[in-house]
Design a protein around this motif. Structure first.
Motif, mmCIF file in Angstrom:
data_model
loop_
_atom_site.group_PDB
_atom_site.id
_atom_site.type_symbol
_atom_site.label_atom_id
_atom_site.label_comp_id
_atom_site.label_asym_id
_atom_site.label_seq_id
_atom_site.Cartn_x
_atom_site.Cartn_y
_atom_site.Cartn_z
ATOM 1 N N PHE A 143 0.811 -1.296 0.072
ATOM 2 C CA PHE A 143 -0.173 -0.037 0.001
ATOM 3 C C PHE A 143 0.910 1.229 0.073
ATOM 4 C CE2 PHE A 143 0.494 -1.141 4.623
ATOM 5 C CZ PHE A 143 1.157 0.097 4.995
ATOM 6 N N VAL A 144 0.316 2.541 -0.359
ATOM 7 C CA VAL A 144 0.789 3.636 -0.113
ATOM 8 C C VAL A 144 -0.295 4.463 0.655
ATOM 9 C CG1 VAL A 144 1.849 5.900 -1.161
ATOM 10 C CG2 VAL A 144 2.406 3.551 -2.035
ATOM 11 N N GLU A 145 0.018 5.237 1.727
ATOM 12 C CA GLU A 145 -1.486 5.971 2.164
ATOM 13 C C GLU A 145 -0.762 7.124 3.010
ATOM 14 O OE1 GLU A 145 -2.656 2.406 4.355
ATOM 15 O OE2 GLU A 145 -1.168 2.877 6.091
ATOM 16 N N PHE A 146 -1.601 8.111 3.124
ATOM 17 C CA PHE A 146 -1.418 9.343 3.925
ATOM 18 C C PHE A 146 -2.220 9.078 5.199
ATOM 19 C CE2 PHE A 146 -0.825 11.767 0.040
ATOM 20 C CZ PHE A 146 0.354 12.576 0.151
ATOM 21 N N GLY A 147 -1.519 9.552 6.001
ATOM 22 C CA GLY A 147 -2.379 9.642 7.362
ATOM 23 C C GLY A 147 -1.729 10.651 8.327
ATOM 24 N N ILE A 148 -2.082 10.280 9.587
ATOM 25 C CA ILE A 148 -1.689 11.160 10.840
ATOM 26 C C ILE A 148 -0.553 10.499 11.638
ATOM 27 C CG2 ILE A 148 -2.321 12.556 12.816
ATOM 28 C CD1 ILE A 148 -5.151 12.568 11.418
ATOM 29 N N PHE A 149 0.439 11.330 12.071
ATOM 30 C CA PHE A 149 1.689 10.550 12.568
ATOM 31 C C PHE A 149 1.862 11.525 13.782
ATOM 32 C CE2 PHE A 149 6.159 10.488 14.231
ATOM 33 C CZ PHE A 149 5.967 9.346 14.724
ATOM 34 N N THR A 150 1.602 10.768 15.140
ATOM 35 C CA THR A 150 1.850 11.456 16.559
ATOM 36 C C THR A 150 3.028 10.705 17.291
ATOM 37 O OG1 THR A 150 -0.819 11.442 16.336
ATOM 38 C CG2 THR A 150 0.511 12.155 18.308
ATOM 39 N N PRO A 151 3.968 11.586 17.279
ATOM 40 C CA PRO A 151 5.302 11.254 17.972
ATOM 41 C C PRO A 151 4.689 10.913 19.513
ATOM 42 C CG PRO A 151 5.530 13.153 16.850
ATOM 43 C CD PRO A 151 4.309 13.067 16.836
ATOM 44 N N ALA A 152 5.423 9.898 20.211
ATOM 45 C CA ALA A 152 5.174 9.773 21.565
ATOM 46 C C ALA A 152 6.119 10.374 22.534
ATOM 47 C CB ALA A 152 5.301 8.011 21.778
ATOM 48 N N ASN A 153 7.156 10.994 22.024
ATOM 49 C CA ASN A 153 8.353 11.921 22.808
ATOM 50 C C ASN A 153 8.704 12.635 21.686
ATOM 51 O OD1 ASN A 153 10.323 10.080 21.565
ATOM 52 N ND2 ASN A 153 9.797 8.332 22.695
ATOM 53 N N ASN A 154 9.977 13.278 21.968
ATOM 54 C CA ASN A 154 10.530 14.370 21.567
ATOM 55 C C ASN A 154 11.889 13.507 20.842
ATOM 56 O OD1 ASN A 154 8.766 16.235 22.115
ATOM 57 N ND2 ASN A 154 9.835 16.675 23.856
ATOM 58 N N ASP A 155 12.270 12.191 21.107
ATOM 59 C CA ASP A 155 13.505 11.788 20.640
ATOM 60 C C ASP A 155 13.731 11.738 19.085
ATOM 61 O OD1 ASP A 155 13.502 11.496 23.335
ATOM 62 O OD2 ASP A 155 13.639 9.142 23.191
ATOM 63 N N LEU A 156 12.602 11.996 18.434
ATOM 64 C CA LEU A 156 12.665 12.129 16.780
ATOM 65 C C LEU A 156 13.153 13.500 16.454
ATOM 66 C CD1 LEU A 156 9.728 9.569 15.979
ATOM 67 C CD2 LEU A 156 12.355 9.090 16.018
ATOM 68 N N GLY A 157 13.222 14.249 17.247
ATOM 69 C CA GLY A 157 13.216 15.713 16.791
ATOM 70 C C GLY A 157 12.032 16.355 16.574
ATOM 71 N N LEU A 158 10.726 15.485 16.712
ATOM 72 C CA LEU A 158 9.452 16.050 16.419
ATOM 73 C C LEU A 158 8.858 16.441 17.765
ATOM 74 C CD1 LEU A 158 8.488 13.325 14.068
ATOM 75 C CD2 LEU A 158 9.248 15.739 13.479
ATOM 76 N N THR A 159 7.676 17.250 17.836
ATOM 77 C CA THR A 159 7.097 17.595 19.178
ATOM 78 C C THR A 159 6.179 16.436 19.581
ATOM 79 O OG1 THR A 159 7.345 19.872 18.431
ATOM 80 C CG2 THR A 159 5.458 19.356 20.229
ATOM 81 N N ALA A 160 6.354 16.087 20.805
ATOM 82 C CA ALA A 160 5.581 14.828 21.330
ATOM 83 C C ALA A 160 4.106 15.394 21.465
ATOM 84 C CB ALA A 160 6.047 14.611 22.654
#
Length: 392
Positions: A143-160
Motif C-alpha cells: 500500500f501507499v497511504e496518507f495519514g496522521i503521525f503522532t510522536p510519543a516523545n521528542n526523541d525523533l526531533g519532532l514535538t511529542a
C-alpha cells in the motif's frame, strides 16, 4: 538436536508453530524466534526468525525479497487530509502503480540501475523489467497511504503529541525479487533432494559455494532496489506536495543479515533470516503497520537477544484470502472505514481490517522487544484494485 527457539504471543496458528519447530531441526540452524503476528508461510512461517551457520535459505527470506516500510513525516497539518483530500488522492494515484505487472511507460532514473546487475543470471535477465517497475507498488498487502503521525516523545526531533501529515508505503522488489527467490529456491531444493517433504522449502545454499554467493549478492541488490522503489515514490509525492520531509524512517522485513549473536554461550557470526519480521537491535528504528483501519507504530528496538533482535512486522493475518472473499461484503467494510475516518481509494476484500489480528494485542505481546516512538493512523489508503493476484 533441534536448535532452541522462543515464541511471542499465545494465539499463533499451530501450523505456523510446527513450521518453526521444523526449521529449527535443520542441521544449519542454531537459533530461532517466532513473532506474535506469525502465520503459515512457505518453509519458514511469516513472522519467523532463523539464525544459521554459513548458510542462506531463499524461502526463509521470502518471495518478496526486501519487502519494506518507509514513512515520511511532513511539517504540515493533518487537516489537509480533509481540506485537500482530492489533491492528495490524485498524488497517490499518479505517483506509483499497483498490480502484478505494474510498470511505467517512461522508466524512472535512479543510481540503483547503474549497479552491476550481472551478479546473477536472474538479475541480469530481469534488469530491464525491473527498471520499468522502479517506483511501483505491486499487489497483495502492499500500500501507499496518507495519514496522521503522532510522536510519543521528542526523541525523533519532532514535538511529542503534535499531529503531523505523514506518508507510509509498503512494498518490495517486485518481479525481479520474485524471480531471484524462485530460481535459487529451485537450486537449493535440487541440492537437497533428500530433505523430507515438510522441509523441502527450507533447502539451503552454503556460503562456500557459488550458488550461495550468487544468491547473497542478488538478494542484497534486491534490497537496494526495493529501497529505491520507496525513495522514488516518496520523492515524487513530496515534490507534488511542494514539501521536503522533516523525518524519514524505513526498514526491510524480508531479508537476511550477517550478524553476531551469542550461540550456546559463545558469540558467533550467523546469518539471521527475518521473514516478515522487523529488525529490532538496540536503538534501531522500525515501522510496524496495523491494517487500513487500525494504527501502525514507529518503534525503537530494545536489542533482545532472545528474539535475535527482531520484532513483528505487522498485525498478522487471521484468515486466508479465499475465506476473506467469502466472509465480507463491501457494504460492511465501508461502514467500518467511515466510522474510522478512512477513505479507501482501492483494495480487494482480502485485505479488509477483519482479516488481521488486533494490532494492540500484537504490540502488547512484544513490549519487551520494542519501545513505541509514535503512532500512524491511516486516512487515505491506496492498494491494488480488487481482483489482482497477490504478490506478498
Amino acid at each position: 538436536m533441534a536448535a532452541p527457539w522462543k515464541q511471542w504471543g499465545t494465539d499463533l496458528e499451530p501450523d505456523a508453530v510446527a513450521q518453526m519447530e521444523a526449521a529449527c531441526r535443520l542441521p544449519v540452524s542454531v537459533k530461532g524466534a517466532l513473532m506474535p503476528d506469525a502465520h503459515v508461510g512457505y518453509g519458514l512461517p511469516i513472522g519467523g526468525v532463523l539464525a544459521t551457520i554459513n548458510a542462506v535459505i531463499p524461502y526463509a527470506v521470502g518471495v518478496d525479497i526486501a519487502c519494506r516500510m518507509r514513512m515520511s513525516v511532513f511539517d504540515l497539518p493533518p487537516n489537509l487530509l480533509t481540506g485537500q483530500r482530492d489533491r492528495l488522492v490524485k498524488m497517490l494515484e499518479s505517483e506509483t502503480r499497483f498490480g502484478v505487472g505494474a510498470e511505467f511507460r517512461q522508466p524512472h532514473d535512479h543510481p540503483v540501475m547503474d549497479e552491476d546487475w550481472s551478479v546473477s543470471s536472474v538479475t541480469q535477465r530481469m534488469r530491464d523489467k525491473a527498471w520499468r517497475q522502479l517506483g511501483t507498488s505491486g499487489s497483495g498487502n502492499h500500500f501507499v497511504e496518507f495519514g496522521i503521525f503522532t510522536p510519543a516523545n521528542n526523541d525523533l526531533g519532532l514535538t511529542a503529541g503534535r499531529e503531523y501529515l505523514a506518508l507510509l508505503s509498503h512494498s518490495g522488489s517486485r518481479g525481479a525479487g520474485a524471480q531471484v527467490c524462485s530460481y535459487y529456491s529451485w537450486v537449493a531444493m535440487d541440492k537437497h533432494r533428500d530433505l523430507p517433504k515438510e522441509l523441502k522449502h527450507l533447502a539451503w545454499l552454503s556460503m562456500d559455494e557459488n550458488a550461495g554467493q550468487e544468491y547473497w549478492e542478488a538478494m542484497n541488490l534486491m534490497g537496494r532496489y526495493a529501497a529505491a522503489n520507496h525513495e522514488l515514490i516518496h520523492r515524487s509525492i513530496a515534490k507534488r506536495l511542494g514539501e521536503k520531509p522533516i523525518r524519514s524512517i524505513e526498514n526491510h522485513h524480508n531479508f537476511a543479515w550477517k550478524e553476531r549473536h551469542v550461540i550456546n554461550g559463545k558469540e558467533r557470526e550467523v546469518i539471521v533470516h527475518r521473514k516478515g519480521a522487523t529488525p529490532a537491535g538496540k536503538g534501531v528504528l522500525g515501522i510496524i503497520p496495523g491494517s487500513m483501519a487500525s494504527p501502525g507504530f514507529l518503534v525503537r528496538g530494545k536489542g533482545s537477544s532472545a528474539s535475535l533482535c527482531s520484532a513483528a512486522h505487522g498485525a498478522g493475518r487471521v484468515m486466508s484470502r479465499t475465506k476473506a472473499m467469502q466472509s465480507f461484503t463491501w457494504s460492511q467494510v465501508k461502514k467500518e472505514l467511515a466510522e474510522k475516518g478512512v477513505h479507501l481509494i482501492s483494495s480487494g476484500l482480502d485485505e479488509v481490517p477483519a482479516v488481521y489480528k488486533d494490532i494492540h494485542s500484537v504490540m502488547e505481546a512484544q513490549h519487551d522487544l520494542v519501545e513505541v516512538m509514535g503512532r500512524f493512523d491511516p486516512r487515505l489508503v491506496k492498494m491494488a484494485p480488487a481482483g489482482e493476484r497477490p504478490e506478498d
